[in-house]
Design a protein around this motif. Structure first.
Motif, PDB file in Angstrom:
ATOM      1  N   ILE A 215     117.154 124.636  59.813  1.00  0.00           N
ATOM      2  CA  ILE A 215     115.857 124.066  60.164  1.00  0.00           C
ATOM      3  C   ILE A 215     116.067 123.009  61.237  1.00  0.00           C
ATOM      4  O   ILE A 215     116.914 122.121  61.088  1.00  0.00           O
ATOM      5  CB  ILE A 215     115.184 123.428  58.919  1.00  0.00           C
ATOM      6  N   TYR A 216     115.306 123.118  62.329  1.00  0.00           N
ATOM      7  CA  TYR A 216     115.291 122.104  63.385  1.00  0.00           C
ATOM      8  C   TYR A 216     113.938 121.404  63.337  1.00  0.00           C
ATOM      9  O   TYR A 216     112.909 122.046  63.111  1.00  0.00           O
ATOM     10  CB  TYR A 216     115.417 122.741  64.770  1.00  0.00           C
ATOM     11  N   THR A 217     113.942 120.125  63.615  1.00  0.00           N
ATOM     12  CA  THR A 217     112.698 119.374  63.721  1.00  0.00           C
ATOM     13  C   THR A 217     112.132 119.578  65.118  1.00  0.00           C
ATOM     14  O   THR A 217     112.829 119.364  66.111  1.00  0.00           O
ATOM     15  CB  THR A 217     112.942 117.878  63.458  1.00  0.00           C
ATOM     16  N   ALA A 218     110.867 119.964  65.196  1.00  0.00           N
ATOM     17  CA  ALA A 218     110.204 120.165  66.481  1.00  0.00           C
ATOM     18  C   ALA A 218     109.344 118.967  66.869  1.00  0.00           C
ATOM     19  O   ALA A 218     109.246 118.613  68.045  1.00  0.00           O
ATOM     20  CB  ALA A 218     109.333 121.419  66.437  1.00  0.00           C
ATOM     21  N   GLU A 219     108.717 118.339  65.874  1.00  0.00           N
ATOM     22  CA  GLU A 219     107.814 117.226  66.158  1.00  0.00           C
ATOM     23  C   GLU A 219     107.687 116.359  64.914  1.00  0.00           C
ATOM     24  O   GLU A 219     107.663 116.872  63.795  1.00  0.00           O
ATOM     25  CB  GLU A 219     106.436 117.773  66.544  1.00  0.00           C
ATOM     26  N   VAL A 220     107.604 115.050  65.122  1.00  0.00           N
ATOM     27  CA  VAL A 220     107.417 114.102  64.025  1.00  0.00           C
ATOM     28  C   VAL A 220     106.402 113.057  64.454  1.00  0.00           C
ATOM     29  O   VAL A 220     106.461 112.554  65.580  1.00  0.00           O
ATOM     30  CB  VAL A 220     108.737 113.376  63.650  1.00  0.00           C
ATOM     31  N   HIS A 221     105.493 112.726  63.550  1.00  0.00           N
ATOM     32  CA  HIS A 221     104.550 111.626  63.779  1.00  0.00           C
ATOM     33  C   HIS A 221     104.765 110.619  62.659  1.00  0.00           C
ATOM     34  O   HIS A 221     104.433 110.879  61.509  1.00  0.00           O
ATOM     35  CB  HIS A 221     103.116 112.145  63.763  1.00  0.00           C
ATOM     36  N   ILE A 222     105.348 109.473  63.015  1.00  0.00           N
ATOM     37  CA  ILE A 222     105.657 108.434  62.032  1.00  0.00           C
ATOM     38  C   ILE A 222     104.634 107.310  62.130  1.00  0.00           C
ATOM     39  O   ILE A 222     104.279 106.874  63.232  1.00  0.00           O
ATOM     40  CB  ILE A 222     107.068 107.866  62.239  1.00  0.00           C
ATOM     41  N   CYS A 223     104.205 106.829  60.986  1.00  0.00           N
ATOM     42  CA  CYS A 223     103.388 105.622  60.894  1.00  0.00           C
ATOM     43  C   CYS A 223     104.176 104.592  60.093  1.00  0.00           C
ATOM     44  O   CYS A 223     104.596 104.870  58.965  1.00  0.00           O
ATOM     45  CB  CYS A 223     102.046 105.904  60.196  1.00  0.00           C
ATOM     46  N   TYR A 224     104.399 103.440  60.700  1.00  0.00           N
ATOM     47  CA  TYR A 224     105.110 102.340  60.045  1.00  0.00           C
ATOM     48  C   TYR A 224     104.061 101.491  59.335  1.00  0.00           C
ATOM     49  O   TYR A 224     103.194 100.905  59.983  1.00  0.00           O
ATOM     50  CB  TYR A 224     105.882 101.513  61.071  1.00  0.00           C
ATOM     51  N   VAL A 225     104.122 101.439  58.017  1.00  0.00           N
ATOM     52  CA  VAL A 225     103.069 100.820  57.223  1.00  0.00           C
ATOM     53  C   VAL A 225     103.457  99.421  56.751  1.00  0.00           C
ATOM     54  O   VAL A 225     102.663  98.489  56.811  1.00  0.00           O
ATOM     55  CB  VAL A 225     102.711 101.718  56.015  1.00  0.00           C
ATOM     56  N   GLN A 226     104.684  99.265  56.269  1.00  0.00           N
ATOM     57  CA  GLN A 226     105.122  97.985  55.725  1.00  0.00           C
ATOM     58  C   GLN A 226     106.623  97.844  55.934  1.00  0.00           C
ATOM     59  O   GLN A 226     107.361  98.835  55.881  1.00  0.00           O
ATOM     60  CB  GLN A 226     104.775  97.914  54.235  1.00  0.00           C
ATOM     61  N   GLU A 227     107.078  96.620  56.155  1.00  0.00           N
ATOM     62  CA  GLU A 227     108.495  96.366  56.430  1.00  0.00           C
ATOM     63  C   GLU A 227     109.386  96.679  55.225  1.00  0.00           C
ATOM     64  O   GLU A 227     109.014  96.444  54.085  1.00  0.00           O
ATOM     65  CB  GLU A 227     108.706  94.895  56.800  1.00  0.00           C
ATOM     66  N   ILE A 228     110.570  97.181  55.550  1.00  0.00           N
ATOM     67  CA  ILE A 228     111.622  97.399  54.557  1.00  0.00           C
ATOM     68  C   ILE A 228     112.742  96.428  54.875  1.00  0.00           C
ATOM     69  O   ILE A 228     113.114  96.243  56.041  1.00  0.00           O
ATOM     70  CB  ILE A 228     112.152  98.848  54.612  1.00  0.00           C
ATOM     71  N   HIS A 229     113.307  95.794  53.830  1.00  0.00           N
ATOM     72  CA  HIS A 229     114.377  94.815  53.989  1.00  0.00           C
ATOM     73  C   HIS A 229     115.658  95.310  53.318  1.00  0.00           C
ATOM     74  O   HIS A 229     115.645  96.293  52.576  1.00  0.00           O
ATOM     75  CB  HIS A 229     113.935  93.466  53.414  1.00  0.00           C
ATOM     76  N   LEU A 230     116.751  94.624  53.594  1.00  0.00           N
ATOM     77  CA  LEU A 230     118.075  95.044  53.144  1.00  0.00           C
ATOM     78  C   LEU A 230     118.162  95.274  51.641  1.00  0.00           C
ATOM     79  O   LEU A 230     118.798  96.221  51.195  1.00  0.00           O
ATOM     80  CB  LEU A 230     119.132  94.013  53.572  1.00  0.00           C
ATOM     81  N   ASP A 231     117.502  94.465  50.851  1.00  0.00           N
ATOM     82  CA  ASP A 231     117.615  94.580  49.397  1.00  0.00           C
ATOM     83  C   ASP A 231     116.677  95.630  48.787  1.00  0.00           C
ATOM     84  O   ASP A 231     116.652  95.805  47.575  1.00  0.00           O
ATOM     85  CB  ASP A 231     117.381  93.221  48.732  1.00  0.00           C
ATOM     86  N   HIS A 232     115.949  96.346  49.618  1.00  0.00           N
ATOM     87  CA  HIS A 232     114.990  97.326  49.110  1.00  0.00           C
ATOM     88  C   HIS A 232     115.646  98.669  48.798  1.00  0.00           C
ATOM     89  O   HIS A 232     116.574  99.094  49.481  1.00  0.00           O
ATOM     90  CB  HIS A 232     113.865  97.539  50.123  1.00  0.00           C
ATOM     91  N   ILE A 233     115.137  99.301  47.772  1.00  0.00           N
ATOM     92  CA  ILE A 233     115.518 100.665  47.400  1.00  0.00           C
ATOM     93  C   ILE A 233     114.257 101.515  47.558  1.00  0.00           C
ATOM     94  O   ILE A 233     113.173 101.118  47.112  1.00  0.00           O
ATOM     95  CB  ILE A 233     115.999 100.744  45.933  1.00  0.00           C
ATOM     96  N   VAL A 234     114.407 102.671  48.178  1.00  0.00           N
ATOM     97  CA  VAL A 234     113.256 103.550  48.423  1.00  0.00           C
ATOM     98  C   VAL A 234     113.569 104.981  48.004  1.00  0.00           C
ATOM     99  O   VAL A 234     114.733 105.334  47.786  1.00  0.00           O
ATOM    100  CB  VAL A 234     112.840 103.532  49.916  1.00  0.00           C
ATOM    101  N   THR A 235     112.537 105.780  47.892  1.00  0.00           N
ATOM    102  CA  THR A 235     112.671 107.224  47.791  1.00  0.00           C
ATOM    103  C   THR A 235     111.789 107.831  48.876  1.00  0.00           C
ATOM    104  O   THR A 235     110.943 107.149  49.455  1.00  0.00           O
ATOM    105  CB  THR A 235     112.230 107.772  46.414  1.00  0.00           C
ATOM    106  N   VAL A 236     111.997 109.102  49.140  1.00  0.00           N
ATOM    107  CA  VAL A 236     111.144 109.827  50.074  1.00  0.00           C
ATOM    108  C   VAL A 236     110.437 110.918  49.290  1.00  0.00           C
ATOM    109  O   VAL A 236     111.077 111.731  48.619  1.00  0.00           O
ATOM    110  CB  VAL A 236     111.960 110.442  51.236  1.00  0.00           C
TER     111      VAL A 236
END
Length: 163
Positions: A63-84
């Protein structure tokens, strides 16, 4: 997993910890590394769909990425843990349309990404149809995820609105 068990649920990646090198001089995640986080979580979803490293190595398809539209909603900092989280919006013979969110461990959305991906024969490289044995998994996720609300940010465009 059955469509009944998946109904109303997004695919969720394993937790992702921030790395010191990803933090910029403003003290939060540099914009380029939001892409890294989306890529790591998105790769897990692609593997769930049948497009993991083994698929690429054995079939020489990927799978190749052809296009991405990202919206940055809120800052992430070093101590943060996230999931996608990932949702299969649509697919056709050669393309995947997915929507992803970076979700902080406390439940708030840090960023969103709408993605158009292509199924590629690495020998070309050239865009080719999905193999027949992959289609049932794509159908399964499309059916299950179609029961979820369409995210508000799907289909957005960039522009300055003028009156």
């Amino acid at each position: 997993m059955s469509a009944e068990n998946l109904q109303g649920q997004l695919y969720r990646s394993a937790p992702i910890a921030m790395e010191k090198e990803w933090i910029d001089y403003n003290g939060h995640l540099n914009m380029a590394y939001y892409n890294v986080v989306f890529d790591r979580g998105g790769d897990e979803f692609l593997a769930e769909l049948g497009f993991g490293p083994k698929y690429a190595a054995e079939r020489k398809l990927t799978i190749y990425t052809a296009e991405v539209h990202i919206c940055y909603v809120q800052e992430i900092h070093l101590d943060h843990i996230v999931t996608v989280t990932s949702q299969l919006i649509d697919f056709d013979a050669k393309r995947l349309h997915t929507y992803n969110e970076i979700v902080h461990q406390d439940g708030w959305v840090a960023a969103t990404a709408e993605v158009m991906s292509l199924h590629v024969d690495m020998n070309g490289p050239k865009v080719v149809p999905f193999p027949d044995d992959i289609l049932p998994t794509l159908d399964f996720y499309k059916q299950a995820h179609s029961k979820l609300p369409l995210p508000a940010r799907v289909g957005r465009s960039i522009g300055i609105k003028r009156k």
